[in-house]
Design a protein around this motif. Structure first.
Motif, short mmCIF file in Angstrom:
data_model
loop_
_atom_site.label_atom_id
_atom_site.label_comp_id
_atom_site.label_asym_id
_atom_site.label_seq_id
_atom_site.Cartn_x
_atom_site.Cartn_y
_atom_site.Cartn_z
N THR A 253 0.83 -1.19 0.00
CA THR A 253 0.00 0.00 0.00
C THR A 253 0.87 1.25 0.00
O THR A 253 2.07 1.19 0.29
CB THR A 253 -0.90 0.02 1.24
OG1 THR A 253 -0.09 -0.03 2.43
CG2 THR A 253 -1.85 -1.18 1.25
N ASN A 254 0.25 2.37 -0.32
CA ASN A 254 0.99 3.63 -0.31
C ASN A 254 1.36 4.02 1.11
O ASN A 254 0.63 3.70 2.06
CB ASN A 254 0.14 4.74 -0.94
CG ASN A 254 0.21 4.71 -2.45
OD1 ASN A 254 1.27 4.53 -3.01
ND2 ASN A 254 -0.92 4.87 -3.09
N PRO A 255 2.47 4.71 1.30
CA PRO A 255 2.84 5.17 2.64
C PRO A 255 1.78 6.10 3.23
O PRO A 255 1.03 6.77 2.52
CB PRO A 255 4.16 5.92 2.41
CG PRO A 255 4.70 5.35 1.14
CD PRO A 255 3.51 5.01 0.31
N ASN A 256 1.75 6.14 4.54
CA ASN A 256 0.80 6.98 5.25
C ASN A 256 1.03 8.46 4.95
O ASN A 256 2.15 8.90 4.73
CB ASN A 256 0.93 6.70 6.76
CG ASN A 256 -0.04 7.51 7.58
OD1 ASN A 256 0.25 8.63 7.97
ND2 ASN A 256 -1.20 6.94 7.85
N ARG A 257 -0.06 9.23 4.97
CA ARG A 257 0.00 10.66 4.68
C ARG A 257 0.96 11.39 5.64
O ARG A 257 1.76 12.24 5.22
CB ARG A 257 -1.40 11.26 4.78
CG ARG A 257 -1.47 12.76 4.55
CD ARG A 257 -2.88 13.25 4.80
NE ARG A 257 -3.80 12.64 3.87
CZ ARG A 257 -4.15 13.18 2.70
NH1 ARG A 257 -3.62 14.33 2.33
NH2 ARG A 257 -5.00 12.57 1.91
N LEU A 258 0.89 11.07 6.93
CA LEU A 258 1.76 11.74 7.90
C LEU A 258 3.23 11.43 7.64
O LEU A 258 4.10 12.29 7.83
CB LEU A 258 1.37 11.32 9.32
CG LEU A 258 0.00 11.79 9.82
CD1 LEU A 258 -0.28 11.24 11.21
CD2 LEU A 258 -0.07 13.31 9.82
N CYS A 259 3.51 10.21 7.21
CA CYS A 259 4.90 9.85 6.91
C CYS A 259 5.42 10.64 5.72
O CYS A 259 6.58 11.08 5.71
CB CYS A 259 5.00 8.35 6.65
SG CYS A 259 4.73 7.32 8.12
#
Length: 568
Positions: free
Chosen positions: A69-75
């Protein structure tokens, strides 16, 4: 999936951010990558920031891998902030940040950052880095000015003392002393008066000298092309420290910000690999293309923009300056030759000439452009064979399909999409020839919504079965009965490379009242029979897989969640 020992240890290390000041100073450079991957997978934005700010390599690639999955927005936000902080951190040697392929879908599952949001965040980062560099240069200039003034003052004092001493020696000290004695002036009063007069004169000379040097300096700056402020701005933006590569998504809301970021000269330089634009005018698209460097752009995707034939012809010469351009996609761009009748012959000539300049085009996707009978004009002018050709909703005529089956593109096609183009007996021979020509190279084929009945499919199955390299086949929204589906799956299990088959719901599963030859729109909107067990259909088809030991073949009728890109 079995995790390696390095991965398990990395997850444990990044789990406690309070300990990062202790282990960061001792981590060797080769462990930064697994630690960063662990920080992304565990959603540790603070750890991501700490690692990126001290990144020990020249290149950092952050993109979605297959099956992840795509990396988290905060990361992602933590990564971008750390890149800006790393510009002033001597421990960071980052020169290239590659975020290509990172974008997720806006409003998708999880808390990933969509293409539009990531583009806005990147442009904001570029502009902020420029502003920060300008402030840093201003502070450095102020410190340098003070340092220079202090040195000048010290030199003036030394110069004044030396000149006063020389004048005293050459002016006849003995005569001065004799005159002073006649007037009754003491030695202390004489020295105070002499030093005061000479010192005042020299101080005035020193002030005039500094003013003259400042005037000369200002004149030199102006003669070089601008004011002091303009020169400082130029110095602040001339050096690029980090090149940022990304896929850029632009619409009417983000156009101004993207334009500002692309035209900014600063420590961060935004480079575009794939440009996707939505609902913006031809002039705005032209402005963006003018701001992009010739090398680097690999594809452009224009959606829901009212280009018209004239607008498309206007853009083609601009695309020819990008030597790496291999993908051109136009979706719902209001190209309709049936409506644009004025000067149609001249427009077709210009269109053909513009396409002939795209030397390295490998992918051409045209959705709902309404170009019946014009496929030869579009494809014959392309200098090299296409590998991906997507022509859904294009109202292809029998002449179009006849040309395509004999064109120089047929034997090189790896992906072909003819969805929502009506096929019947008049086009069957052309489709069979096309499948025969592309049988050795074709990997993905979509014939969804083409009006294939049981009889047409039976005539087409031998040609489909001959495509031995085919990995995915989509036949959704075709009016097939359960008997036709059974014949389809029996053919599919004999295709060794096939991994995904998207089949339509059989006509028996719909509620009564469906027309005898329903269209794809009717099949999409017509409700399924509540009394019919859809699982029964799936079970019957999957039993054929079991009987033929084809556990590697995935059957589905879920049109919305079907994704051919999941095929290895």
């Amino acid at each position: 999936m079995v995790l390696s020992l390095v991965t398990l240890c990395a997850k444990e290390v990044v789990s406690d951010h309070s300990s990062s000041p202790y282990w960061l100073r001792w981590v060797p450079g080769e462990l930064y990558r697994p630690l960063l991957e662990a920080a992304f997978s565990s959603c540790r934005p603070l750890a991501v920031g700490d690692l990126v700010q001290r990144w020990p390599e020249r290149t950092l690639r952050v993109g979605r891998k297959r099956g992840q999955t795509n990396p988290n927005r905060l990361c992602i936000q933590g990564l971008l902030l750390a890149v800006v902080r790393g510009l002033s951190d001597p421990r960071c040697v980052l020169q290239v940040l590659d975020l290509c392929g990172l974008q997720g879908d806006e409003g998708g599952m999880g808390d990933s950052m969509g293409g539009w949001s990531l583009t806005v965040a990147l442009c904001t980062m570029v502009v902020q880095a420029r502003t920060g560099a300008k402030r840093a240069l201003k502070r450095e200039g102020e410190r340098e000015r003070k340092r220079f003034s202090a040195v000048e003052r010290e030199q003036d004092v030394k110069r004044e003392r030396g000149q006063w001493k020389r004048e005293r020696e050459t002016s006849g000290d003995e005569a001065t002393i004799a005159d002073s004695q006649e007037l009754g002036v003491s030695d202390g009063e004489r020295m105070e008066s002499s030093s005061g007069t000479v010192g005042e004169d020299e101080r005035m000379k020193g002030v005039r000298r500094r003013m003259e040097m400042e005037r000369i300096r200002e004149a030199a700056v102006t003669s070089l092309g601008g004011s002091r402020k303009e020169t400082e701005d130029k110095d602040a933006h001339s050096e690029v420290l980090v090149h940022v590569r990304a896929d850029v998504f632009v619409n009417a809301r983000s156009w101004e910000r993207v334009r500002a970021a692309l035209s900014t000269e600063g420590p961060l330089k935004l480079q575009c690999r794939y440009l996707r634009v939505e609902e913006i005018s031809v002039s705005s698209i032209r402005t963006l293309l003018d701001l992009l460097p010739p090398h680097g752009l690999m594809g452009i995707d224009v959606r829901y923009s009212s280009l018209g034939v004239a607008g498309f012809v206007e853009l083609l010469p601009l695309l020819s300056v990008f030597p790496s351009l291999s993908s051109l996609r136009l979706h719902y761009c209001n190209l309709d030759f049936r409506r644009d009748l004025l000067d149609q012959k001249e427009a077709l000539k210009d269109l053909s000439l513009g396409l002939s300049q795209l030397k390295n085009l490998r992918r051409l996707s045209l959705t709902a452009l309404r170009l019946p009978g014009q496929l030869r004009v579009l494809l014959s002018s392309l200098p090299r064979p296409l590998e991906i050709l997507e022509l859904p909703y294009l109202s292809l005529s029998p002449a179009d399909l006849a040309y395509l089956s004999c064109s120089h593109h047929a034997s090189s096609l790896q992906q072909l999409d003819l969805s929502e183009n009506h096929l019947d007996e008049s086009t069957l021979t052309s489709v069979q020839r096309l499948l025969s020509q592309s049988s050795a190279s074709l990997l993905h084929l979509s014939l969804s919504g083409c009006g294939l009945t049981d009889g047409l499919l039976a005539l087409l199955l031998p040609s489909l079965g001959g495509c031995l390299a085919l990995k995915s086949l989509a036949l959704a929204l075709n009016p097939l009965s359960m008997a036709g589906l059974t014949d389809l799956v029996r053919m599919a299990v004999r295709m060794p490379s096939l991994r995904h088959l998207l089949y339509p719901n059989p006509l028996e599963d719909y509620q009564p009242g469906l027309p005898e030859l329903p269209s794809s729109a009717q099949l999409l909107d017509w409700p399924l029979d509540e009394h019919a067990d859809i699982n029964t259909t799936s079970s019957q088809l999957n039993r054929l897989l079991v009987d033929n030991t084809r556990a590697d073949l995935f059957l589905t009728c879920d049109l919305l969640n079907y994704d051919k890109d999941l095929v290895d």
